[in-house]
Design a protein around this motif. Sequence first.
Motif, PDB file in Angstrom:
ATOM      1  N   TRP A   1       0.833  -1.205   0.000  1.00  0.00           N
ATOM      2  CA  TRP A   1       0.000   0.000   0.000  1.00  0.00           C
ATOM      3  C   TRP A   1       0.869   1.256   0.000  1.00  0.00           C
ATOM      4  CZ3 TRP A   1      -0.492   3.646   4.018  1.00  0.00           C
ATOM      5  CH2 TRP A   1      -1.525   4.570   3.855  1.00  0.00           C
ATOM      6  N   LEU A   2       1.930   1.243   0.822  1.00  0.00           N
ATOM      7  CA  LEU A   2       2.833   2.398   0.858  1.00  0.00           C
ATOM      8  C   LEU A   2       3.425   2.674  -0.515  1.00  0.00           C
ATOM      9  CD1 LEU A   2       4.882   1.791   4.137  1.00  0.00           C
ATOM     10  CD2 LEU A   2       3.322   3.695   3.701  1.00  0.00           C
ATOM     11  N   THR A   3       3.787   1.602  -1.210  1.00  0.00           N
ATOM     12  CA  THR A   3       4.410   1.740  -2.520  1.00  0.00           C
ATOM     13  C   THR A   3       3.404   2.159  -3.584  1.00  0.00           C
ATOM     14  OG1 THR A   3       6.019   0.050  -1.937  1.00  0.00           O
ATOM     15  CG2 THR A   3       5.742   0.517  -4.280  1.00  0.00           C
ATOM     16  N   VAL A   4       2.296   1.435  -3.652  1.00  0.00           N
ATOM     17  CA  VAL A   4       1.334   1.635  -4.739  1.00  0.00           C
ATOM     18  C   VAL A   4       0.452   2.859  -4.512  1.00  0.00           C
ATOM     19  CG1 VAL A   4      -0.637   0.599  -5.939  1.00  0.00           C
ATOM     20  CG2 VAL A   4       1.325  -0.817  -5.313  1.00  0.00           C
ATOM     21  N   GLU A   5      -0.131   2.951  -3.336  1.00  0.00           N
ATOM     22  CA  GLU A   5      -1.112   4.011  -3.073  1.00  0.00           C
ATOM     23  C   GLU A   5      -0.476   5.313  -2.603  1.00  0.00           C
ATOM     24  OE1 GLU A   5      -4.335   3.759  -3.783  1.00  0.00           O
ATOM     25  OE2 GLU A   5      -4.048   1.711  -4.485  1.00  0.00           O
ATOM     26  N   ARG A   6       0.609   5.208  -1.859  1.00  0.00           N
ATOM     27  CA  ARG A   6       1.223   6.402  -1.287  1.00  0.00           C
ATOM     28  C   ARG A   6       2.471   6.855  -2.043  1.00  0.00           C
ATOM     29  NH1 ARG A   6      -1.811   9.030   2.554  1.00  0.00           N
ATOM     30  NH2 ARG A   6       0.165   9.787   3.316  1.00  0.00           N
ATOM     31  N   GLY A   7       2.938   6.032  -2.974  1.00  0.00           N
ATOM     32  CA  GLY A   7       4.084   6.417  -3.790  1.00  0.00           C
ATOM     33  C   GLY A   7       5.394   6.541  -3.035  1.00  0.00           C
ATOM     34  N   ARG A   8       5.546   5.803  -1.958  1.00  0.00           N
ATOM     35  CA  ARG A   8       6.775   5.874  -1.174  1.00  0.00           C
ATOM     36  C   ARG A   8       7.904   5.150  -1.894  1.00  0.00           C
ATOM     37  NH1 ARG A   8       4.000   9.337   0.933  1.00  0.00           N
ATOM     38  NH2 ARG A   8       3.513   9.442   3.139  1.00  0.00           N
ATOM     39  N   SER A   9       9.112   5.639  -1.704  1.00  0.00           N
ATOM     40  CA  SER A   9      10.278   5.044  -2.357  1.00  0.00           C
ATOM     41  C   SER A   9      10.619   3.703  -1.717  1.00  0.00           C
ATOM     42  CB  SER A   9      11.482   5.975  -2.239  1.00  0.00           C
ATOM     43  OG  SER A   9      11.976   5.955  -0.906  1.00  0.00           O
ATOM     44  N   GLU A  10      11.421   2.934  -2.440  1.00  0.00           N
ATOM     45  CA  GLU A  10      11.868   1.627  -1.943  1.00  0.00           C
ATOM     46  C   GLU A  10      12.606   1.774  -0.613  1.00  0.00           C
ATOM     47  OE1 GLU A  10      15.044  -1.630  -3.501  1.00  0.00           O
ATOM     48  OE2 GLU A  10      13.641  -0.834  -4.987  1.00  0.00           O
TER      49      GLU A  10
ATOM     50  N   GLY B   1      -3.124   3.486  11.027  1.00  0.00           N
ATOM     51  CA  GLY B   1      -4.107   4.177  10.201  1.00  0.00           C
ATOM     52  C   GLY B   1      -4.556   3.302   9.048  1.00  0.00           C
ATOM     53  N   TYR B   2      -3.606   2.605   8.447  1.00  0.00           N
ATOM     54  CA  TYR B   2      -3.920   1.665   7.364  1.00  0.00           C
ATOM     55  C   TYR B   2      -4.811   0.547   7.875  1.00  0.00           C
ATOM     56  CZ  TYR B   2      -3.269  -2.297   4.252  1.00  0.00           C
ATOM     57  OH  TYR B   2      -3.496  -3.391   3.450  1.00  0.00           O
ATOM     58  N   LEU B   3      -4.453  -0.056   9.010  1.00  0.00           N
ATOM     59  CA  LEU B   3      -5.252  -1.156   9.574  1.00  0.00           C
ATOM     60  C   LEU B   3      -6.675  -0.692   9.889  1.00  0.00           C
ATOM     61  CD1 LEU B   3      -2.613  -2.806  11.951  1.00  0.00           C
ATOM     62  CD2 LEU B   3      -3.375  -3.623   9.692  1.00  0.00           C
TER      63      LEU B   3
END
Length: 107
Positions: free
Chosen positions: A28-37, A98-100
């Motif tokens: 979710w962090l990667t796909v939805e929030r666009g966070r870096s690796e 928050g995600y949970l």
Amino acid sequence: MVRPTGSGAAGRGVSGREALLVERFCRWLTVERGRSENTVAAYRRDVGKWREHLGARRRTLLTAREADASDFVERVLADGSAASTAARRLAAVRMLHGYLQAEGLTE
């Protein structure tokens, strides 16, 4: 959405269910929030520390309380970590919970 209850069809225990939740969170962090690796890797480590902290208190990601987070930050600071590290770890914990909550897994 599949709620993690019981031992699951694959026979996973609490640890396996939590690992699955953490992986979903990181995706979710990667796909939805666009966070870096690198950010996702740091959050994964921070959440791992959080899970260790909770496990020592016989809690899980789904049974954690606000007081557990306060104790976690105090422990991080007592271990000699920089205030910025404690802040990042708390941010990871807040974002995870928050995600949970958004997924309907906690109140």
